[in-house]
Design an enzyme around this catalytic site. Structure first.
Site, PDB file in Angstrom:
ATOM      1  N   LYS A  95       4.583   6.240   8.707  1.00 35.95           N
ATOM      2  CA  LYS A  95       4.425   7.679   8.513  1.00 35.95           C
ATOM      3  C   LYS A  95       5.462   8.453   9.317  1.00 35.95           C
ATOM      4  O   LYS A  95       5.806   8.070  10.431  1.00 35.95           O
ATOM      5  CB  LYS A  95       3.013   8.104   8.917  1.00 35.95           C
ATOM      6  CG  LYS A  95       2.002   7.471   8.005  1.00 35.95           C
ATOM      7  CD  LYS A  95       0.872   8.375   7.651  1.00 35.95           C
ATOM      8  CE  LYS A  95       0.074   7.652   6.575  1.00 35.95           C
ATOM      9  NZ  LYS A  95      -1.049   8.396   6.077  1.00 35.95           N
TER      10      LYS A  95
ATOM     11  N   GLU B 178     -16.398   1.370  -5.977  1.00 35.13           N
ATOM     12  CA  GLU B 178     -15.773   2.698  -6.045  1.00 35.13           C
ATOM     13  C   GLU B 178     -15.031   3.007  -7.355  1.00 35.13           C
ATOM     14  O   GLU B 178     -14.016   3.702  -7.329  1.00 35.13           O
ATOM     15  CB  GLU B 178     -14.813   2.902  -4.850  1.00 35.13           C
ATOM     16  CG  GLU B 178     -15.475   2.679  -3.499  1.00 35.13           C
ATOM     17  CD  GLU B 178     -14.513   2.852  -2.294  1.00 35.13           C
ATOM     18  OE1 GLU B 178     -13.464   3.513  -2.441  1.00 35.13           O
ATOM     19  OE2 GLU B 178     -14.853   2.338  -1.213  1.00 35.13           O
TER      20      GLU B 178
ATOM     21  N   TRP C 248      -6.291  14.571   5.629  1.00 33.97           N
ATOM     22  CA  TRP C 248      -5.630  14.477   4.325  1.00 33.97           C
ATOM     23  C   TRP C 248      -5.855  15.706   3.452  1.00 33.97           C
ATOM     24  O   TRP C 248      -5.672  15.656   2.245  1.00 33.97           O
ATOM     25  CB  TRP C 248      -6.058  13.182   3.611  1.00 33.97           C
ATOM     26  CG  TRP C 248      -5.516  11.954   4.299  1.00 33.97           C
ATOM     27  CD1 TRP C 248      -4.582  11.937   5.303  1.00 33.97           C
ATOM     28  CD2 TRP C 248      -5.851  10.578   4.061  1.00 33.97           C
ATOM     29  NE1 TRP C 248      -4.330  10.646   5.697  1.00 33.97           N
ATOM     30  CE2 TRP C 248      -5.087   9.796   4.953  1.00 33.97           C
ATOM     31  CE3 TRP C 248      -6.715   9.940   3.176  1.00 33.97           C
ATOM     32  CZ2 TRP C 248      -5.169   8.398   4.982  1.00 33.97           C
ATOM     33  CZ3 TRP C 248      -6.793   8.543   3.211  1.00 33.97           C
ATOM     34  CH2 TRP C 248      -6.023   7.791   4.103  1.00 33.97           C
TER      35      TRP C 248
ATOM     36  N   HIS D 168     -13.936   1.653   8.869  1.00 37.78           N
ATOM     37  CA  HIS D 168     -12.744   0.898   8.494  1.00 37.78           C
ATOM     38  C   HIS D 168     -11.498   1.680   8.869  1.00 37.78           C
ATOM     39  O   HIS D 168     -11.461   2.892   8.738  1.00 37.78           O
ATOM     40  CB  HIS D 168     -12.750   0.608   6.991  1.00 37.78           C
ATOM     41  CG  HIS D 168     -11.413   0.179   6.482  1.00 37.78           C
ATOM     42  ND1 HIS D 168     -10.881  -1.052   6.791  1.00 37.78           N
ATOM     43  CD2 HIS D 168     -10.474   0.821   5.745  1.00 37.78           C
ATOM     44  CE1 HIS D 168      -9.680  -1.142   6.250  1.00 37.78           C
ATOM     45  NE2 HIS D 168      -9.415  -0.013   5.614  1.00 37.78           N
TER      46      HIS D 168
ATOM     47  N   HIS E 222      -1.722  -5.930   0.818  1.00 32.69           N
ATOM     48  CA  HIS E 222      -0.510  -5.193   0.451  1.00 32.69           C
ATOM     49  C   HIS E 222       0.436  -6.065  -0.369  1.00 32.69           C
ATOM     50  O   HIS E 222       1.458  -5.584  -0.841  1.00 32.69           O
ATOM     51  CB  HIS E 222       0.209  -4.694   1.700  1.00 32.69           C
ATOM     52  CG  HIS E 222      -0.659  -3.790   2.518  1.00 32.69           C
ATOM     53  ND1 HIS E 222      -0.826  -2.456   2.203  1.00 32.69           N
ATOM     54  CD2 HIS E 222      -1.436  -4.008   3.591  1.00 32.69           C
ATOM     55  CE1 HIS E 222      -1.659  -1.913   3.073  1.00 32.69           C
ATOM     56  NE2 HIS E 222      -2.049  -2.830   3.929  1.00 32.69           N
TER      57      HIS E 222
HETATM   58  N1  GLN Z   1     -13.165   2.222   1.156  1.00 30.11           N
HETATM   59  C1  GLN Z   1     -11.812   2.500   0.830  1.00 30.11           C
HETATM   60  C2  GLN Z   1     -11.299   1.490  -0.186  1.00 30.11           C
HETATM   61  O1  GLN Z   1     -11.661   0.386  -0.120  1.00 30.11           O
HETATM   62  C3  GLN Z   1     -10.934   2.467   2.043  1.00 30.11           C
HETATM   63  C4  GLN Z   1      -9.512   2.830   1.723  1.00 30.11           C
HETATM   64  C5  GLN Z   1      -8.643   3.014   2.927  1.00 30.11           C
HETATM   65  O2  GLN Z   1      -8.912   2.487   3.959  1.00 30.11           O
HETATM   66  N2  GLN Z   1      -7.587   3.763   2.810  1.00 30.11           N
HETATM   67  O3  GLN Z   1     -10.498   1.803  -1.025  1.00 30.11           O
HETATM   68 ZN    ZN Z   2      -7.677   0.520   4.725  1.00 31.81          ZN
END
Ligand code: GLN
Ligand code: ZN
Length: 784
Positions: free
Chosen positions: A122, A495, A572, A652, A705
Site C-alpha cells: 500500500k 459469502e 475503506w 481475521h 494469492h
Molecule cells: N471474510 C472475508 C473473505 O473471506 C475476508 C476478506 C479479507 O480479509 N479481505 O473474503
Molecule cells: Zn484476508
C-alpha cells in the site's frame, strides 16, 4: 499574483477508459497502438480539464498505465533479473510482466513456466497499491524510458506547459527492497545520474518547474536518511529545473527546519493532514522559496469551506507575500473519484456536500481567484458554499440524536468479555466440541460467473429479489455440502451474496451512501468504489442473520457468522471530517455490536469480525500510533464483547507484518484470530513467541494469492513450524485469506489437502505425548 496548482489527476477516466483499454490489450483484443492511443486521449482530456479550470501548474507524468512507482522502476532501468530484460529500453511487455507476472507454456513438454510478478504494497496510508522496487547491492541504473520527457512534449504540443511529476530518488530507494542498507548511499549516487539526465532533457525541452514527490519527508527519519536527502538535492539543484519538493499525508514536522534549507525552489505542505507545519514555515521559509499550500483535501470527498480556506490563505499571503504563494490540493487527486456530476441517482442533499476531483479543481481555482482578483468576483460561489456548509451542519440526515445519545451510554463494561480467555476457552470447548487442530476457512468461496450473473440480473430487474435469494441459497447449500465432504470443522456460508465486504454493509447501514461512478484506483486496472459515510451511523435492522441461520440449519457443524469490523468499514470508506475518526468508528462499532447480538440470539455460536484494515490505518507518524491503536482496538471490543463465554469470536487480518502490533492484536481479545502467514513462511511466529500471544491463532497454511495447489508436505511443514511456537490446543488450521478470487478447481484440492493434513497430525498428536504449551514434535511424520 497567487498561483493555482494541481499535484496529480486520476488516470482512469470518467468512463473507466483506462481499465477497458488495458484489459482489452491484455486479452489480445486490441493492439499496442490502440492502447497507447487511449492513454493519449485520457491525458489530453485531463490537461484540458485542468487548464479550463484555471490551473497554472498542471502536472504531466502523473499519468500511469499501471502505477507511478512501476514507472519509476522502468525509468531507472531497475528491472529485476527474472524478467530477462535486454537492458535497453523497457518495453510494454516487460512493463506489464513486472506488474502481473507471466505464465508461459513450454510447447515441447507442456510444462508451464512462471515468472513471478513484483510485489505490491500500500502507498503509505492509502488504499492505492504500488509495485515494490526490487534492487540488488550491485544494482546499476540507466535511463530506460522516455515517458517523462515524452509526456511533457506531448502536452507542450497541445499548448500546455506542464510541471512534470517524479517520485523522488530517496523515497524510491526507501520503498525498494532487496539491498543492504550500507549500500544505500552508493546506490543513490547511481540513481541520481538517471534523474539528472532526465532533468537535463526536460530543461532542454523548455520545462521550468518539476514536482518531486518525497512523501517520506512526512515520516520519522534518522540522520543517515537526512543526509541522503541533502546529497540528492544538492546534486539535483545543479540542473536547471526549479524543484517543487512535495510531501503529503502528514506533517513534515520536525523535519521541516532542515528540509526547507535544501537547495529547492518551492515546498509543498499538506495543510489538511499537516496543519501544524504552517506555524513553523513562517519561521524557516527562505526569502525566495515558493510555498505550495495544500488546502483542498485530496483524500476525502467533502466540499471545502471556502470562506475559511480563503481567510487561511489571506493570512499566509500576508505573512510571506502573495507572489510566491501557490494554492493546491493537499496531495494528488488520484485518491478521489472524478466527477460528482455523474452521480445522478443520489440524494440531492448529500450530493450537494460532495466534491470529487473536478470539483476540487474548481475550489482551488475559486480560492485563488479570491486572492488574486478579490472576493467580489466570486461572490455567488462563495454565497452558495456558505449555505451548503451551514445546511450540512444542521441537516437531519446527517445528525441523528438517537446515535448521539447512545454514544453517551458506552461504559467500560461494554468493551470487556464476561470472563478471561482461559475460562472462555473451556466454555467454548464444551459448547463446540471441536477436535484438536480445528480447520476452518476465512469466509468467502469463489465468486463464480453464475453468482455474478445472478447479481447482474437482479440489479437490472431481470430477476426478482426472491429468485436472486434462491440462487444464493443454492450456492450456500453447495458450499456447506462441500465442507462436509472435505471434513472441515467450522464452516462458513461462503459469502456469495456479497460483492465487497465493506460495500455490502454500507448499503444496509444508516448514514452511508454509495456511488454509481465513484471509482478510485486500487491497483493496476482494479478500481474500488468506496462508500461515503455522511451521517451518524446506525443499523435499522439485522443484516446477515437470515443468511447465517439458513446456512446453520444445513449442518450440525458450527457455521460462522461473518461480519466486517468497524475499523475496516471506516478505513475503506470516505468518512465525515467534521468529527474525529474515533467517534465515527465508535458509531460503526455500535451498529456491528447490534448485529453480533442478533446473530448470537439466532443461535450462531461462532462469529467472525474481519479487521484486515487495522494495520493500514496506522498513522504515518509513529507518535500518533498509540492513540489510534487505543481506539481502534476499543472499537473492535465494543463490537464484539457483548457475547456470552460460549460464543466464540474470531477475527481475521490479511498481513504478516505483525511485529510492532502483537500486543495490540492481543488486546482485541478475539478468541481466535486467523492471519496471513503461508506466503511469508510463518515469519510472524518469532513475534508470537516473543510476545507470548495469549489466545488461539490460525496462521495461514495455504497461500491463496497464488493459483498453485499446495502439496501435503508444504502444509505439514507449515503446521509443524507453527507448532514449535503455538501450543497445540490453541492452533487453528486455515488458509491465508478468503477464497473469493480463486477458482473452484484450485480451492477443492487445496482445502482437501489442508483438512487431510490436520487429520493426520491430529492422529499423530494423540499417539505421541504432545502437551499444551510444551511442544517438541517429531520432524517427519509418517503419512497414512
Ligand atoms: N471474510 C472475508 C473473505 O473471506 C475476508 C476478506 C479479507 O480479509 N479481505 O473474503
Ligand atoms: Zn484476508
Amino acid at each position: 499574483m497567487v498561483y493555482a496548482a494541481n499535484l496529480g489527476y486520476p488516470r482512469i477516466g470518467k468512463k473507466r477508459q483506462l481499465k477497458k483499454a488495458l484489459e482489452a490489450f491484455w486479452s489480445g483484443a486490441i493492439q499496442e497502438e490502440s492502447l497507447l492511443e487511449s492513454c493519449r486521449a485520457l491525458r489530453a482530456d485531463n490537461w484540458k480539464v485542468q487548464s479550463e479550470k484555471g490551473i497554472d501548474f498542471i502536472p504531466s507524468n502523473d499519468f500511469s498505465m499501471y502505477d507511478h512507482v512501476l514507472d519509476t522502476i522502468a525509468m531507472a532501468g531497475a528491472v529485476p533479473k527474472r524478467f530477462g530484460w535486454n537492458g535497453k529500453t523497457v518495453d510494454l511487455r516487460t512493463y506489464f510482466t513486472m506488474a502481473r507476472g507471466l505464465i508461459k507454456v513450454d510447447e515441447s513438454n507442456g510444462n508451464s513456466l512462471q515468472t513471478r510478478a513484483m510485489e505490491m504494497t500500500k502507498w503509505f496510508n492509502t488504499n492505492y497499491h504500488i509495485i515494490v522496487p526490487e534492487i540488488t547491492d550491485v544494482q546499476q541504473f540507466r535511463p530506460a524510458t522516455k515517458k517523462c520527457l515524452d509526456e511533457f512534449l506531448e502536452a507542450k504540443k497541445l499548448g500546455y506547459l506542464t510541471r512534470p511529476v517524479l517520485l523522488g530518488p530517496v523515497s524510491f530507494l526507501l520503498l525498494s527492497k532487496g539491498y543492504s542498507s550500507n549500500r544505500r548511499k552508493l546506490l543513490l549516487e547511481r540513481l541520481l545520474e538517471v534523474y539528472r539526465a532526465i532533468f537535463d532533457q526536460l530543461s532542454e525541452a523548455g520545462c521550468q518547474w518539476i514536482q518531486i514527490d518525497e512523501p517520506f519527508l512526512s515520516m520519522d527519519l534518522d540522520r543517515e536518511t537526512r543526509d541522503l536527502f541533502r546529497l540528492s538535492y544538492e546534486k539535483l539543484s545543479q540542473c536547471k529545473l526549479a524543484i517543487m519538493l512535495t510531501s503529503y499525508f502528514a506533517e513534515i514536522g520536525d523535519n521541516l527546519p532542515w528540509v526547507i534549507n535544501l537547495p529547492i525552489h518551492g515546498i509543498h505542505l499538506d495543510l489538511i493532514n499537516g496543519k501544524k507545519d504552517l506555524d513553523a514555515i513562517y519561521k524557516y521559509l527562505p526569502d525566495a522559496t515558493f510555498l505550495s499550500a495544500g488546502v483542498v483535501d485530496g483524500r476525502n470527498v467533502w466540499r471545502a469551506d471556502l470562506t475559511k480556506t480563503i481567510s487561511a490563505l489571506e493570512d499566509i499571503a500576508e505573512k510571506i507575500g502573495p507572489e510566491r504563494l501557490i494554492v493546491s490540493p493537499s496531495c494528488s487527486l488520484l485518491h478521489v473519484p472524478l466527477d460528482v456530476e455523474l452521480e445522478t441517482p443520489m440524494n440531492e442533499e448529500v450530493k450537494s456536500w460532495l466534491a470529487f476531483a473536478e470539483q476540487k479543481l474548481d475550489e482551488v481555482s475559486i480560492v485563488t481567484d479570491a486572492l488574486c482578483i478579490g472576493l467580489r468576483e466570486i461572490q455567488s460561489a462563495l454565497h452558495e458554499n456558505r449555505q451548503v456548509i451551514a445546511w450540512q451542519k444542521t441537516s437531519e440526515i446527517r445528525n441523528d440524536p438517537a446515535v448521539e445519545k447512545r454514544l453517551k451510554t458506552i461504559s467500560s463494561s461494554m468493551t470487556r468479555r464476561r470472563s478471561n480467555y482461559a475460562e472462555r476457552f473451556l466454555a467454548q470447548k464444551r459448547e463446540l466440541e471441536l477436535p484438536l487442530l480445528p480447520t476452518t476457512t476465512i469466509g468467502s468461496f469463489p465468486q463464480t460467473k453464475d453468482i455474478r450473473e445472478a447479481r447482474k440480473k437482479y440489479r437490472s430487474g431481470e430477476i426478482s429479489k426472491a429468485d436472486y435469494e434462491l440462487a444464493m441459497q443454492k450456492e450456500i447449500e453447495t458450499n456447506i455440502g462441500l465442507q462436509e465432504k472435505i471434513g472441515l470443522d467450522v464452516f462458513v456460508h461462503g459469502e456469495p451474496e456479497r460483492t465487497d465486504m465493506v460495500e455490502y454493509f454500507s448499503e444496509m447501514l444508516q448514514g452511508f451512501t454509495s456511488t454509481q461512478h465513484g471509482w478510485v484506483q486500487s491497483y493496476g486496472s482494479r478500481y474500488v468504489k468506496p462508500p461515503i459515510l455522511y451521517g451518524n451511523v446506525s443499523r435499522p435492522k439485522a443484516m446477515t442473520v437470515d443468511w447465517a441461520v439458513f446456512a446453520q440449519r444445513l449442518s450440525e457443524k458450527p457455521v460462522k457468522g461473518m461480519l466486517t469490523g468497524p475499523v475496516t468499514i471506516l478505513q475503506w470508506s470516505f468518512v465525515r471530517d467534521d468529527q474525529s475518526r474515533e467517534k465515527t468508528c465508535t458509531e460503526i462499532a455500535l451498529a456491528i455490536r447490534d448485529e453480533v447480538e442478533d446473530l448470537e440470539k439466532a443461535g450462531i455460536r461462532v462469529i467472525q469480525i474481519d479487521e484486515p484494515a487495522i494495520r493500514e490505518g496506522l498513522p504515518i507518524r509513529k507518535r500518533a500510533w498509540g492513540d489510534y491503536l487505543r481506539w481502534a482496538v476499543d472499537c473492535f471490543r465494543l463490537a464484539t464483547c457483548s457475547v456470552k463465554d460460549e460464543t466464540q469470536i474470531h477475527t481475521h487480518m490479511c498481513y504478516s507484518e505483525f511485529g510492532d502490533m502483537v500486543d495490540d492484536i492481543a488486546r482485541m481479545d478475539a478468541d481466535v484470530i486467523s492471519i496471513e502467514a503461508a506466503r511469508s513462511q510463518m515469519d510472524l511466529l518469532e513475534f508470537l513467541r516473543e510476545k507470548e500471544y495469549p489466545n488461539s491463532i490460525g496462521p495461514g497454511v495455504y497461500d491463496i494469492h497464488s493459483p498453485r495447489v499446495p502439496s501435503d508436505d508444504e502444509i505439514d511443514d507449515l503446521i509443524m513450524k507453527a507448532l514449535q511456537v503455538i501450543p497445540i490446543d490453541r492452533l487453528w488450521i486455515n488458509p491465508d485469506c478468503g477464497l473469493k478470487t480463486r477458482d473452484w478447481r484450485e480451492v477443492v484440492p487445496s482445502l482437501n489437502a489442508l483438512a487431510q493434513s490436520a487429520m493426520r497430525l491430529r492422529k499423530e498428536a494423540g499417539k505421541t505425548s504432545w502437551r499444551f504449551g510444551t511442544i517438541t514434535p517429531k520432524k517427519d511424520l509418517s503419512k497414512p
